[in-house]
Enzyme design. Structure first.
Site, short mmCIF file in Angstrom:
data_model
loop_
_atom_site.label_atom_id
_atom_site.label_comp_id
_atom_site.label_asym_id
_atom_site.label_seq_id
_atom_site.Cartn_x
_atom_site.Cartn_y
_atom_site.Cartn_z
N THR A 280 -5.69 -1.31 7.40
CA THR A 280 -5.86 -2.76 7.49
C THR A 280 -7.23 -3.11 8.05
OG1 THR A 280 -4.86 -2.74 9.71
CG2 THR A 280 -3.39 -3.11 7.84
N LYS B 263 0.82 -1.21 0.00
CA LYS B 263 0.00 0.00 0.00
C LYS B 263 0.86 1.26 0.00
CE LYS B 263 -2.32 -1.23 3.70
NZ LYS B 263 -1.71 -2.56 3.91
N THR B 264 1.86 1.30 0.86
CA THR B 264 2.75 2.46 0.89
C THR B 264 3.53 2.59 -0.41
OG1 THR B 264 2.98 2.26 3.30
CG2 THR B 264 4.63 3.57 2.15
N ARG C 180 6.46 -8.31 1.73
CA ARG C 180 7.36 -7.90 2.82
C ARG C 180 8.02 -9.11 3.45
NH1 ARG C 180 4.50 -4.23 6.86
NH2 ARG C 180 5.04 -2.63 5.34
#
Length: 354
Positions: free
Chosen positions: A166, A72-73, A225
């Site tokens: 989230t 998202k970032t 991640r």
């Protein structure tokens, strides 16, 4: 399809790396063409960005929903980069008072992409100010006190707010309604994660075989991640195992050894994941058990349990959320090699399977 192009000049990039992922900032793609996975989101966003660029307008406000670590970032940064716009980032807990938000919005330039992480944690007063800024591009500011108090509307440049969460259910309807673009992230498949691992390996100057990339991808919890974190740990094992080699070489045996030492199994479960399942089985007869009771039993925060551990366990079919609480599935018993006591289904005392 989005095309690569030279970086625009004059772009301010501000980002805060995840505490568990200090090197992810070097692995983040800068263009949509380099972003792997989430194909539907990427295709739609490319259209919206190109249309906004052609009109020379700010992109409509963008709302990104999904579990942690899915990009998202990164996508917010890419949006600013593709738009050739300034990028500013903060998180909702960092906005303590309305003046904090006012200080940011009063200094942005036209078409700035303003990213707020964990937007579901905004305080009501700040959210109300943000609602007005998103819709009217003005700040509602109170000057003076008591009977002399008056409200002043301060105009702000047209900007793009990118909100990430989230927990979409905790975001108020008035705020969600002001986002013109809503995109929901899903977990990545193994092929996409393997491609991400190969790309990250090239950036880190590490050699990785295809079968090793597939093995790492399969146990990465569907999350880029986690995939990058496992890659870096396998690089450490490979570097020490072949310290005379000019570059670290990650192959299947290195990955097998590394995963065993990290206690990560074939499904991607770590020891703590397995401990959660074992706790439900042994302490609560397989469930149901409430989230708060379970969190206390494993000495973990409820938010961490619900946001990080449970989504993957549910996705793997090892855990169920029911109206009465959490319950383990038959698949969990088989994976842990534990069987319920005879006649109790998936409840009661358990015994080891050999």
């Amino acid at each position: 399809m989005p095309q690569k192009r030279p970086a625009d000049e004059g772009i301010l990039r501000v980002s805060t790396p995840h505490p568990d992922d200090s090197q992810d900032i070097t692995l983040r793609p800068q263009f949509l063409a380099d972003f792997i996975g989430q194909e539907q989101i990427k295709a739609n966003l490319w259209v919206f960005i190109q249309a906004a660029r052609n009109r020379k307008e700010a992109l409509d406000h963008l709302f990104l929903i999904g579990p942690p670590g899915l990009g998202k970032t990164t996508l917010a940064q890419i949006t600013a980069h593709e738009l050739g716009a300034e990028f500013k980032v903060t998180s909702a807990p960092a906005l303590d008072k309305p003046k904090d938000l006012a200080g940011i919005l009063s200094t942005i330039s036209e078409r700035t992409v303003f990213f707020i992480d964990e937007i579901h944690r905004l305080k009501p007063a700040i959210e109300e100010m943000l609602n007005i800024a998103m819709e009217d591009y003005e700040l509602d500011w109170v000057i003076g006190q008591g009977v002399a108090a008056r409200t002043v509307r301060i105009p702000v440049p047209r900007f793009t707010l990118v909100g990430a969460t989230t927990k979409a259910g905790m975001v108020s309807s008035p705020l969600i309604g002001r986002f013109g673009i809503v995109q929901r992230f899903g977990f990545y498949d193994t092929a996409s994660l393997a491609a991400i691992i190969r790309r990250s390996a090239r950036i880190l100057e590490v050699e990785v075989t295809d079968d090793a990339a597939e093995m790492m991808a399969a146990c990465s919890r569907g999350t880029p991640r986690v995939a990058n974190r496992i890659l870096r740990r396998m690089r450490d094992f490979a570097q020490i195992a072949t310290k005379d080699a000019p570059v670290a070489h990650i192959n299947a045996p290195v990955v097998e050894t590394g995963l065993a030492r990290l206690e990560i199994d074939a499904l991607g479960l770590e020891e703590y994941d397995r401990e959660i399942l074992r706790t439900i089985i042994r302490n609560f007869g397989g469930g149901p058990v409430g989230a708060e009771t379970l969190a206390i039993s494993i000495s973990e925060a409820v938010d961490t349990l619900e946001d990080y551990y449970e989504p993957f366990l549910i996705q793997c079919g090892l855990l169920q959320r029911t109206g009465r609480g959490r319950m383990v599935t038959e698949k969990a018993y088989r994976h842990l090699k534990i069987a319920p006591a005879a006649g109790n289904g998936t409840h009661g005392q358990d015994r080891l399977l050999f």
